[in-house]
Every structure is written in C-alpha cells, then in structure tokens.
Motif scaffolding. Structure first.
Motif, short mmCIF file in Angstrom:
data_model
loop_
_atom_site.label_atom_id
_atom_site.label_comp_id
_atom_site.label_asym_id
_atom_site.label_seq_id
_atom_site.Cartn_x
_atom_site.Cartn_y
_atom_site.Cartn_z
N LYS A 119 0.89 -1.22 -0.06
CA LYS A 119 0.12 -0.11 0.02
C LYS A 119 0.84 1.20 -0.02
CE LYS A 119 -3.61 -2.61 2.60
NZ LYS A 119 -4.40 -2.57 4.01
N SER A 120 0.18 2.42 -0.18
CA SER A 120 0.91 3.83 0.03
C SER A 120 0.20 4.28 1.01
CB SER A 120 0.41 4.51 -1.49
OG SER A 120 0.91 3.93 -2.53
N VAL A 121 1.52 4.83 2.04
CA VAL A 121 1.13 5.04 3.25
C VAL A 121 1.59 6.44 3.42
CG1 VAL A 121 0.93 2.77 4.44
CG2 VAL A 121 3.10 3.92 4.27
N SER A 122 1.39 7.16 4.67
CA SER A 122 1.62 8.51 4.85
C SER A 122 2.98 8.81 4.77
CB SER A 122 0.78 9.13 6.00
OG SER A 122 1.35 8.42 7.08
N SER A 123 3.94 8.07 5.47
CA SER A 123 5.20 8.45 5.76
C SER A 123 5.99 7.21 5.50
CB SER A 123 5.49 8.88 7.32
OG SER A 123 5.29 7.83 7.97
N GLY A 124 7.36 7.40 5.49
CA GLY A 124 8.61 6.62 5.27
C GLY A 124 8.99 6.37 3.81
N CYS A 125 10.02 5.74 3.61
CA CYS A 125 10.73 5.40 2.28
C CYS A 125 9.95 4.32 1.64
CB CYS A 125 12.13 5.43 2.24
SG CYS A 125 12.70 7.19 2.50
N VAL A 126 10.98 3.11 1.71
CA VAL A 126 10.59 1.90 1.29
C VAL A 126 10.48 0.95 2.52
CG1 VAL A 126 10.90 -0.01 -0.23
CG2 VAL A 126 11.37 2.35 -1.04
N ARG A 127 9.34 0.43 2.96
CA ARG A 127 9.18 -0.35 4.08
C ARG A 127 9.01 -1.86 3.54
NH1 ARG A 127 4.35 1.85 7.43
NH2 ARG A 127 5.56 3.80 7.42
N LEU A 128 9.64 -2.57 4.35
CA LEU A 128 9.35 -3.99 4.46
C LEU A 128 8.95 -4.41 5.81
CD1 LEU A 128 11.96 -3.27 2.34
CD2 LEU A 128 12.06 -5.70 2.12
N MET A 129 8.38 -5.74 5.75
CA MET A 129 8.00 -6.33 7.07
C MET A 129 9.37 -6.76 7.72
SD MET A 129 4.87 -8.80 6.19
CE MET A 129 5.50 -9.20 4.42
N ASN A 130 9.47 -6.60 9.16
CA ASN A 130 10.72 -6.84 9.84
C ASN A 130 11.52 -8.15 9.35
OD1 ASN A 130 11.22 -4.52 11.24
ND2 ASN A 130 9.63 -5.19 12.51
N GLN A 131 10.66 -9.00 9.24
CA GLN A 131 11.32 -10.36 9.07
C GLN A 131 11.83 -10.21 7.62
OE1 GLN A 131 8.73 -10.08 10.99
NE2 GLN A 131 8.55 -11.98 12.26
N ASP A 132 11.37 -9.47 6.62
CA ASP A 132 11.93 -9.42 5.37
C ASP A 132 13.07 -8.52 5.15
OD1 ASP A 132 10.13 -11.19 4.02
OD2 ASP A 132 8.84 -9.52 3.14
N ILE A 133 13.12 -7.43 5.88
CA ILE A 133 14.28 -6.46 5.99
C ILE A 133 15.41 -7.35 6.61
CG2 ILE A 133 13.81 -5.33 8.07
CD1 ILE A 133 15.21 -3.88 4.80
N ILE A 134 15.38 -8.17 7.56
CA ILE A 134 16.27 -8.83 8.04
C ILE A 134 16.86 -9.81 7.20
CG2 ILE A 134 16.87 -10.86 9.93
CD1 ILE A 134 15.01 -9.27 11.68
N ASP A 135 16.05 -10.47 6.22
CA ASP A 135 16.49 -11.56 5.37
C ASP A 135 17.31 -10.73 4.28
OD1 ASP A 135 16.20 -14.18 4.01
OD2 ASP A 135 15.71 -12.71 2.38
N LEU A 136 16.81 -9.50 3.88
CA LEU A 136 17.39 -8.77 2.75
C LEU A 136 18.91 -8.24 3.32
CD1 LEU A 136 17.38 -7.42 0.12
CD2 LEU A 136 16.20 -5.29 1.01
N TYR A 137 18.75 -7.67 4.29
CA TYR A 137 20.20 -7.21 5.06
C TYR A 137 20.99 -8.15 5.08
CZ TYR A 137 22.90 -4.93 9.01
OH TYR A 137 23.87 -4.74 9.56
N ASP A 138 20.89 -9.58 5.49
CA ASP A 138 21.57 -10.57 5.52
C ASP A 138 22.41 -10.76 3.86
OD1 ASP A 138 21.77 -10.47 8.41
OD2 ASP A 138 20.23 -12.14 8.33
#
Length: 258
Positions: A204-223
């Motif tokens: 969805k398009s929300v009011s604030s932020g840049c590109v947000r992922l679910m926390n479990q996904d950003i942990i996976d991408l980070y690694d």
C-alpha cells in the motif's frame, strides 16, 4: 643335400608379406587408438536459487538484538507480497536491488534469470525519489532522527530531534529492525530501505516513510546484500531511467556520525 636357389627368394617373399601384414595390422591398431577430439563437455547446469522456507517459518516470531519480533499473520496478507522466488523482470545484473514503486515490489536479482521478490509499502518519500544509488551503510535496529522539516509538520516528533538524540532503535522505531542507507557518490540521498512493524501497510501507499518491508523481510534482505550493493528505484522496471527524480523528501536527518 643342396638348397634350391629359389628358396631364399621364397623366404624373402614370405618375410615381405609377413612384414606387410604386420604393418597393416599396426596401422589398423594405431588408427583405432588414435585420440581425436572427444565428445563436447555438457554445459554446466543453470543456477537454481535454493528454495525458501515455508511462509509460516519465514514470518515466525523471532528474537533479534534483544527485541522479540512477533509472528506475522501471513494468511492476512495478499500472497503476492510475501517473499518468493520469481523470474527476474528487471534484466539487471545479479546482486542488484530494484524497487518497483508502481507495483510495490522490491527485487533482489539473482543468477540464472531469477530474483527474490519482497512486498513493500511506500510513503511520500518512497514516491518522491528515484534513480540509481548504492547501499553505503547498513544498520541493525537503527536510531531514527526526524529532520527539522518533518518536525515542523509534526511537532509531536520534537522529542526525537537531533538535538534530543533521536529515537533509539526498538519495536516502535519507524525504521524497524534494519535500515539500508542509500548514497549517490558521497551524498546521502536520505532515502532508506527499512523495516516496519506495520505489516498491514505492505503493498500500500502510506503517509510516511521511504520503502518499508516487514521486519522479517528486511532482516533477510540485510543478510543477503553487502555494502556497495547497487540499487535502482523506478516506476518502470523495463525502463529504469524513466522519470528519474533525485529530490526526495527527507524522513531521516542522515547517517549517525561514527
């Protein structure tokens, strides 16, 4: 008894014939054993991305950095926004991150024409900036420091200003469990790929932020991605240069010193 004069001739002829026969056999054997170019080596098998875990496992509760992330109810999320391996639609080299702001996807390009796709949520800042960058800096449970422009719009954020030390990392921090900071050259774009506890905002398009992922996904991408990973943010994955805009809306005052 005398030996007929013709006998040596007959012996010589027999020896010649024997020698000829041996030579022919030798040539035949040699011809059979001659090593020419062998059969072509089969091409190496195409790269196949290792399968991901099932969704319940991928999005299960996890303890990380002293924080307990709750499980994500995957049955309440549109399946297209769950982490999955797909055919790469971007044509970029393996290791590149491509953010598709039109369809709310983030692709991590892999070898063999594949990509790992994550669903993302986009805010004003997420739509405002596009172009090429690199992951200059990565941070686990990052501090968030709203810029002065944001505080002017939302005075309730003043306790987290730079003068007040920002908001420490944690479950309610808008940058979530991880943040990837995008730079062009030595210039901070103020654009972030980051986590979020708000799983309902994915796709969805929300009011604030840049590109947000679910926390479990950003942990996976980070690694999976090192520093200097190239990133393309675009509204059209078939033409990444279309509509390039480098005047983003800041949601963070910048990379903390040190």
């Amino acid at each position: 008894m005398s030996i007929p004069e013709s006998l040596p001739v007959r012996l010589s002829r027999r020896g010649f014939l024997n020698a000829a026969a041996l030579g022919a056999a030798s040539i035949a054997v040699s011809a059979c054993s001659t090593t020419g170019p062998g059969p072509a080596e089969p091409p190496p098998p195409a790269y196949v991305e290792p399968p991901l875990a099932d969704y319940v496992t991928m999005y299960a509760a996890v303890s990380d950095g002293g924080f307990d992330l709750p499980a994500i109810p995957v049955d309440k999320i549109d399946p297209q926004y769950l982490r999955q391996i797909v055919q790469d639609p971007t044509g970029q080299k393996p290791g590149t991150i491509v953010v598709d702001t039109t369809n709310h996807f983030l692709y991590l390009v892999r070898p063999g024409g594949q990509a790992i796709r994550y669903g993302v949520g986009l805010g004003r800042a997420g739509f405002a900036w596009s172009g090429d960058a690199v992951v200059q800096w990565k941070q686990k449970w990052p501090k968030w420091t709203p810029p002065d422009e944001m505080i002017a719009r939302q005075p309730e954020l003043k306790p987290y200003s730079a003068d007040n030390g920002g908001m420490p990392g944690g479950l309610k921090n808008p940058l979530g469990a991880r943040a990837l900071y995008l730079f062009q050259g030595n210039q901070d774009t103020l654009y972030r790929l980051h986590g979020s506890p708000e799983w309902r905002s994915i796709g969805k398009s929300v009011s604030s932020g840049c590109v947000r992922l679910m926390n479990q996904d950003i942990i996976d991408l980070y690694d999976r991605v090192p520093s200097k990973t190239p990133v393309i943010v675009t509204a059209d994955v078939s033409d990444p240069t279309a509509g390039t805009n480098h005047k983003g809306i800041a949601i963070d005052s910048g990379v903390p010193t040190g």
